[in-house]
Scaffold this motif. Structure first.
Motif, PDB file in Angstrom:
ATOM      1  N   CYS A   1      14.298  -5.078 -44.561  1.00 30.39           N
ATOM      2  CA  CYS A   1      15.024  -4.618 -43.380  1.00 30.39           C
ATOM      3  C   CYS A   1      14.144  -4.859 -42.154  1.00 30.39           C
ATOM      4  O   CYS A   1      12.970  -4.489 -42.148  1.00 30.39           O
ATOM      5  CB  CYS A   1      15.329  -3.124 -43.548  1.00 30.39           C
TER       6      CYS A   1
ATOM      7  N   CYS B   1      12.968  -1.150 -40.659  1.00 29.59           N
ATOM      8  CA  CYS B   1      11.951  -0.297 -41.289  1.00 29.59           C
ATOM      9  C   CYS B   1      11.004  -1.105 -42.178  1.00 29.59           C
ATOM     10  O   CYS B   1      10.040  -0.555 -42.695  1.00 29.59           O
ATOM     11  CB  CYS B   1      12.621   0.812 -42.100  1.00 29.59           C
TER      12      CYS B   1
ATOM     13  N   CYS C   1      20.952  -0.221 -44.522  1.00 30.03           N
ATOM     14  CA  CYS C   1      19.654  -0.265 -45.207  1.00 30.03           C
ATOM     15  C   CYS C   1      19.514   0.977 -46.085  1.00 30.03           C
ATOM     16  O   CYS C   1      19.823   2.087 -45.647  1.00 30.03           O
ATOM     17  CB  CYS C   1      18.527  -0.316 -44.176  1.00 30.03           C
TER      18      CYS C   1
ATOM     19  N   CYS D   1      16.379   3.181 -44.239  1.00 32.01           N
ATOM     20  CA  CYS D   1      16.505   3.802 -42.916  1.00 32.01           C
ATOM     21  C   CYS D   1      17.951   4.032 -42.499  1.00 32.01           C
ATOM     22  O   CYS D   1      18.215   4.809 -41.585  1.00 32.01           O
ATOM     23  CB  CYS D   1      15.779   2.969 -41.861  1.00 32.01           C
TER      24      CYS D   1
HETATM   25 ZN   LIG Z   1      15.723  -0.166 -42.915  1.00 27.91          ZN
END
Ligand SMILES: [Zn+2]
Length: 254
Positions: free
Chosen positions: A210, A213, A234, A237
């Motif tokens: 991602c 994050c 995600c 996050c």
């Molecule tokens: Zn993420």
């Protein structure tokens, strides 16, 4: 990056871009407003300090004037006593007058010292007041600049702000209420970063992270992204994931 497709993710991405510009613009205005607030507070403090010092100076000066009056009165009294001393008949009377004269002279000298103390403190205070005045003038100058900056910024931003707000409304109209609610919540939580691109560090390996994050995204989520219809978030996050155009193309050819 041009997004012409009207898929949900495409519409969201469009909203994302507009929303970020809006947030940046608003943040800049807030920065200018905060700067002006700080300068205004400094100016108030310095003005207050200047007033207190000026009051103290006036007080010292009037006290010094009173002390000088006392000195003048003591001098008159001494003159008067000296005249009396010329016409007394007994030593006892003379001694009594002399004692009073000496006492008066001693008192007068103390009062003179006090008056000098007051006046020298007043001189110091005048210098301190001048320093505060210089400081205050500088603050006023900075404050005037801050006011000018804010006014200019408001003027320059207001057109763009209106534009962006109407663009945002248009972009938001393309999105389902549920997706929009999710987007708004994420944008608030992540300071505008509601979405994150999928990153692939090594093109030879089917491993994805991602872009928000930097944690791994399961392959099934990537497959879901290619199916294009659903929102994919995600796992770590919660940001809404999207594929960058070139990335999508290179992956799509595999
Ligand atoms: Zn993420």
């Amino acid at each position: 990056m041009e997004h012409v497709d009207m898929s949900l993710i495409g519409s969201l991405y469009k909203l994302y871009l507009v929303d970020q510009q809006l947030r940046a613009l608003t943040a800049r205005l807030e920065g200018s407003t905060r700067h002006l607030d700080v300068q205004s507070r400094h100016a108030e403090q310095a003005t207050q300090q200047h007033k207190e010092m000026s009051d103290e100076l006036r007080h010292l000066q009037s006290q010094a004037a009173l002390l000088e009056n006392d000195v003048a009165a003591a001098e008159l009294r001494v003159d008067h006593l000296r005249e009396q001393m010329n016409s007394v008949r007994t030593n006892k009377e003379y001694s009594a007058l002399l004692l009073e004269v000496n006492t008066l002279k001693a008192d007068k000298s103390k009062i003179e010292d006090q008056a000098i103390d007051h006046l020298s403190r007043a001189e110091e205070l005048k210098k301190e007041i001048e320093a505060v005045e210089t400081h205050l003038a500088e603050i006023q100058r900075v404050k005037a600049l801050a006011e000018k900056d804010l006014t200019e910024r408001r003027a320059e931003v207001s057109d763009r702000l209106n534009e962006l707000e109407s663009e945002r409304t248009q972009a938001a109209a393309q999105i389902t209420p549920q997706a929009l609610a999710l987007f708004d919540r994420l944008a608030d939580n992540f300071d505008g970063e509601a979405m994150a691109p999928v990153a692939q560090d090594d093109p030879r390996r089917m491993e994805f992270t991602c872009g928000g994050c930097f944690l791994a995204i399961p392959t099934e989520k990537i497959n879901q992204l290619f199916r294009d219809s659903d929102l994919v978030t995600c796992t770590s996050c919660g940001r809404i994931l999207y594929l960058e155009e070139d990335h999508r193309a290179s992956l799509g050819t595999k």
